[in-house]
Structures are given as structure tokens and as C-alpha cells.
Design an enzyme around this catalytic site. Sequence first.
Site, PDB file in Angstrom:
ATOM      1  N   ASP A  12       0.750  -1.255   0.111  1.00 49.57           N
ATOM      2  CA  ASP A  12       0.288   0.129  -0.208  1.00 49.57           C
ATOM      3  C   ASP A  12       0.580   1.108  -0.271  1.00 49.57           C
ATOM      4  O   ASP A  12      -0.122   2.006   0.251  1.00 49.57           O
ATOM      5  CB  ASP A  12      -1.039  -0.373   1.299  1.00 49.57           C
ATOM      6  CG  ASP A  12      -1.524  -0.508   1.258  1.00 49.57           C
ATOM      7  OD1 ASP A  12      -2.488  -1.803   0.045  1.00 49.57           O
ATOM      8  OD2 ASP A  12      -1.942  -1.700   2.470  1.00 49.57           O
ATOM      9  N   LYS A  15       1.947   2.424  -5.116  1.00 53.76           N
ATOM     10  CA  LYS A  15       2.713   2.223  -6.472  1.00 53.76           C
ATOM     11  C   LYS A  15       1.730   2.077  -7.888  1.00 53.76           C
ATOM     12  O   LYS A  15       2.728   2.913  -8.569  1.00 53.76           O
ATOM     13  CB  LYS A  15       2.637   0.364  -6.580  1.00 53.76           C
ATOM     14  CG  LYS A  15       3.231   0.355  -5.289  1.00 53.76           C
ATOM     15  CD  LYS A  15       4.269  -1.150  -4.909  1.00 53.76           C
ATOM     16  CE  LYS A  15       3.002  -2.469  -4.853  1.00 53.76           C
ATOM     17  NZ  LYS A  15       2.924  -2.081  -3.273  1.00 53.76           N
ATOM     18  N   GLY A  39      -4.196  -4.157  -4.453  1.00 58.49           N
ATOM     19  CA  GLY A  39      -5.054  -3.804  -5.026  1.00 58.49           C
ATOM     20  C   GLY A  39      -4.539  -2.165  -5.081  1.00 58.49           C
ATOM     21  O   GLY A  39      -4.032  -1.089  -4.579  1.00 58.49           O
ATOM     22  N   HIS A  40      -4.278  -2.046  -6.829  1.00 54.19           N
ATOM     23  CA  HIS A  40      -3.769  -1.190  -7.108  1.00 54.19           C
ATOM     24  C   HIS A  40      -4.419   0.541  -7.320  1.00 54.19           C
ATOM     25  O   HIS A  40      -5.481  -0.047  -8.054  1.00 54.19           O
ATOM     26  CB  HIS A  40      -2.545  -1.035  -8.448  1.00 54.19           C
ATOM     27  CG  HIS A  40      -1.686  -1.857  -7.306  1.00 54.19           C
ATOM     28  ND1 HIS A  40      -0.909  -2.747  -8.764  1.00 54.19           N
ATOM     29  CD2 HIS A  40      -1.082  -1.906  -6.716  1.00 54.19           C
ATOM     30  CE1 HIS A  40       0.425  -3.487  -8.146  1.00 54.19           C
ATOM     31  NE2 HIS A  40       0.100  -3.200  -6.305  1.00 54.19           N
ATOM     32  N   GLN A 227       2.073  -5.860  -3.239  1.00 55.78           N
ATOM     33  CA  GLN A 227       2.218  -6.048  -1.464  1.00 55.78           C
ATOM     34  C   GLN A 227       3.854  -5.139  -1.673  1.00 55.78           C
ATOM     35  O   GLN A 227       3.952  -4.179  -2.226  1.00 55.78           O
ATOM     36  CB  GLN A 227       2.628  -7.771  -1.570  1.00 55.78           C
ATOM     37  CG  GLN A 227       0.947  -8.191  -0.934  1.00 55.78           C
ATOM     38  CD  GLN A 227       0.797  -9.464  -2.318  1.00 55.78           C
ATOM     39  OE1 GLN A 227       1.432  -9.704  -3.184  1.00 55.78           O
ATOM     40  NE2 GLN A 227      -0.546  -8.503  -2.588  1.00 55.78           N
TER      41      GLN A 227
HETATM   42  P1  IMP Z   1      -2.768 -13.069   2.189  1.00 52.34           P
HETATM   43  O1  IMP Z   1      -1.660 -12.267   0.448  1.00 52.34           O
HETATM   44  O2  IMP Z   1      -4.338 -12.745   1.824  1.00 52.34           O
HETATM   45  O3  IMP Z   1      -2.551 -14.199   2.637  1.00 52.34           O
HETATM   46  O4  IMP Z   1      -2.389 -11.954   3.424  1.00 52.34           O
HETATM   47  C1  IMP Z   1      -1.098 -12.152   3.989  1.00 52.34           C
HETATM   48  C2  IMP Z   1      -0.381 -10.547   5.102  1.00 52.34           C
HETATM   49  O5  IMP Z   1      -0.410  -9.684   4.046  1.00 52.34           O
HETATM   50  C3  IMP Z   1      -1.598 -10.390   5.442  1.00 52.34           C
HETATM   51  O6  IMP Z   1      -1.300  -9.262   6.733  1.00 52.34           O
HETATM   52  C4  IMP Z   1      -2.736  -9.265   4.398  1.00 52.34           C
HETATM   53  O7  IMP Z   1      -3.291  -8.278   5.235  1.00 52.34           O
HETATM   54  C5  IMP Z   1      -1.423  -8.592   4.305  1.00 52.34           C
HETATM   55  N1  IMP Z   1      -0.865  -8.183   2.690  1.00 52.34           N
HETATM   56  C6  IMP Z   1      -1.636  -8.883   1.420  1.00 52.34           C
HETATM   57  N2  IMP Z   1      -2.088  -8.762   0.306  1.00 52.34           N
HETATM   58  C7  IMP Z   1      -1.372  -7.165   0.500  1.00 52.34           C
HETATM   59  C8  IMP Z   1      -2.069  -5.382  -0.126  1.00 52.34           C
HETATM   60  O8  IMP Z   1      -1.699  -5.293  -1.615  1.00 52.34           O
HETATM   61  N3  IMP Z   1      -1.519  -4.561   0.465  1.00 52.34           N
HETATM   62  C9  IMP Z   1      -1.104  -4.436   1.866  1.00 52.34           C
HETATM   63  N4  IMP Z   1      -1.574  -5.650   2.391  1.00 52.34           N
HETATM   64  C10 IMP Z   1      -1.378  -7.036   2.094  1.00 52.34           C
END
Ligand code: IMP
Length: 427
Positions: A12, A15, A39-40, A227
Site C-alpha cells: 500500500d 505503487k 489493490g492498486h 504487496q
Molecule cells: P494474504 O496475502 O491474503 O495471505 O494476507 C497475508 C498478509 O498480507 C495480511 O497481513 C494481509 O493484510 C497482507 N496483504 C496482502 N496483500 C496486501 C496488499 O496488497 N497490501 C497490503 N497488505 C497486504
Amino acid sequence: MNRILIGAQWGDEGKGKVIDLLARKSDVIVRYQGGNNAGHTVRFDNKTYILHLIPSGILHKGKVCVIGNGVVLDPEAFFEEVKMLRSKGINVTGRLFISEQAHLILPYHRVLDCLREERMTRKNDGQAIGTTKRGIGPCYADKMARLGIRVGDLANLSFFKERLMQVHKEKNEVLRKIYGHPGLSFKSVYRFCMKYRTKLSEFSRDTPSYLFEAARKGKSILFEGAQGTLLDVDHGTYPYVTSSNASVGGAIAGSGISPTVIDRVIGVVKAYTTRVGEGPFPSQFPEKLMRQIQTKGEEFGATTGRPRRCGWFDAVIARHSVRINGLDEMAVMKLDVLSGLPEVKIAVAYRLDGKTYRDFPPSSCNFSRCEPVYETLKGWKEDISEVRRWKDLPVNARKYLKRMETLMETPIHMVSVGSKRSQTVMV
Ligand code: IMP
């Protein structure tokens, strides 16, 4: 010029806006890891788009977008996004490709992700990760366990059916025996796959070969990370991470491109830090300031809507990202959000059991017990959202950026002062 763009915090970082600026200078844009957990947010032609799976470069006419082998792809989410783009007049046909080797997120992955998170939250033993519940972790787990189903597997129906039968049997055993869930019928999972089989084949392709040829022809390729480095399964704050390599290595393995064709690696940080989901966060703000920055910075997850935790800029994690990724330059986002604070702090080190760590502590240390060591700088009152030149930034804002730069040991090339493309200071 081939560039990799990397989030240098916990995701977040903003990007989407940098990708949008760089996509203009690129021919091909590649997503290489993660899935629809990302989420971009991009503002394009006065409209706001939130893309979870399809590279944001798709908004630019004529650019080719690739979903690489390292991505886990939920067909339902993918086609929802295609539909949304088409409804806004964006044509994706013939310029959006999915790797045949990308793994499919199937209904049991999503169910397993939810059940595991619920179980861990119920047990209240600190093991819930706070995932996005999109099935990302279970899908990558299957990939590594060699139980995954890939996009290309759908091409050969008898092979696919046999494989799904084997995998489905095992998944149902896990669902029933561990989670007391009734399981999913084979018919429903098979039907799900058949719904998307033909439609997916229109997009699937041997993308490593496509990218090899593109690089050979001198096309400019942008690898868009999802991420951030601190969520990287190897180099992040394990186990509170996502299940892929969000750092630079993910771009190579997740697209099939050689590291020798990469010219630059660009890092993106926010001028402060945020984190969504569970896990340690040393520089987290006190409650009142957190609410203030959350509101001003609109810090709510683009995928789940969850409020993001906010904190001071953490130079220890940023420098860790610089080293892991070999970042050549940085983009600093959302500097405007800090305007009006009487003072701004930077975490320059951590303290743990009487020891000071200026660099990211070794994994044998308990990161959750690290206390930040702050340096305090004067804030600036001015609204900077209309500033376009470095020299027009308030002197204290420049001092803050210069201090960030020194601590990160990497030059800052871009500063963002608002969500619009024009709200950018090139340094
Ligand atoms: P998962 O990727 O859904 O397995 O989540 C694992 C961890 O990564 C959690 O803490 C999510 O909130 C975090 N996470 C996954 N995708 C994003 C993102 O795009 N931005 C911020 N945090 C993320």
C-alpha cells in the site's frame, strides 16, 4: 529500459500511481506475484480504478499486459475485472496474456483461507495473519506441495479431470477432518473450472517466451510488484507476511525473465508507514494520531476496506528493502498527508534487550518486542498539494526528505503530493 517496481514497506505504498507514470514509458507491463489480494488504485482520465489482478498498465491504450507464472489467479476475480474494464471502454483483447504456468485459485482455497483464519482468531493465540481471505496462502501452499492446478492444465480435459479428482479428494479430507467442514462436491469445483475454461484459453500463453522475445527486440518492460518487501515470505516479518516473494527475486522467478535484462530497480515508500492485517509494527502511531492520519490519508484497504494501521516512517525497514532489492532510486508517496504536524519522527533504529539495531534485526530476534528509536524533525504547516518543484517545497519538508534519503542510502527521484498524476515533484 527494463524496470522492476517494488514496494519497500508493508504494501500500500502507492505503487499504482508510480506504475501509471512508468507505464507510459513502457511497452509491456508484467504482474509477477500475488493475486487478487493486491489493490492498486490508479486515477486515470479523472476516473479512479482499483485493480487487483490485472496490471494497471492496461489503462494505457496499446500496452501489452502480462500476468506471469508467479501469480495465483482466481478466474472469477479475473473475469470480473475484465468486465469492469470493458464496461469503461477499455479493450483488453489481444493485449492481455496469462501465463499457462500460473496457478489457479479454486473454491477450496478460498474456503480454507477463511476457515484457517477463523480458527486462529477463535483460538486467540496470536497466530491469525489477518489475510485478505482470497485463498492466496492455500493456493501457494498447493503449488509448493505439487498439488496445484495451472491455467495450462485446462487445455487437456482428461488430464485435468483426473488431476482435479486427486487433489479434490485430499482437499475434502482436510476440510472435513481438520475443520469439520462438509467439503465441496467434485461437481461444483469441476463446474467452476469449466465455466472459465474456454474463456481462459483466449488469454493463456507461453509468457516466458513472449517476454524473452520482447526483451530481445528491445521493448521496454515494467515489472509491477504487488504487496511490499516486508510482506515477502522470505525477507519480510514472517509469519505475518503474504505467501509470495514480493521482493525483487519474485520478478525473476515469477515471470521467467533473466536478471541480466533488468536495468533499474525502483522502490516505493510512503512518507510514513502503514500496515494492514496482523503482525508487529514498531513505529505505529498512538491512537489519536493514527485516526487523524488514517482519515487524512484515506488509509483503508483497497481490497478488504479494512483500516490500515499507520505509523512514523521507519528507516530500518526501508533500508532493509534497499539492501534486499538493490534499489537504485526511491519514490516517496503521500508527503502531503504529513503537512500540518508540528513535528515529524523517523524510526532510525530499534532497541531490544539493551541492544541497539540500526539494521533490520536478525530473524532470531523477536521483532514484536523491538522498540523504535526516533529522530524528531520540525514539521511544516504549508499545504504542498500544488507544489511541483523541489525548491518550492517548504524547507522542513525538504529536510525531512533529505534525512530519509540519507537513512535509506538511496536517492529520491520522485515525491508525490496528491493522488493526481500532476501532483508530483520530480527530483
Ligand atoms: P494474504 O496475502 O491474503 O495471505 O494476507 C497475508 C498478509 O498480507 C495480511 O497481513 C494481509 O493484510 C497482507 N496483504 C496482502 N496483500 C496486501 C496488499 O496488497 N497490501 C497490503 N497488505 C497486504
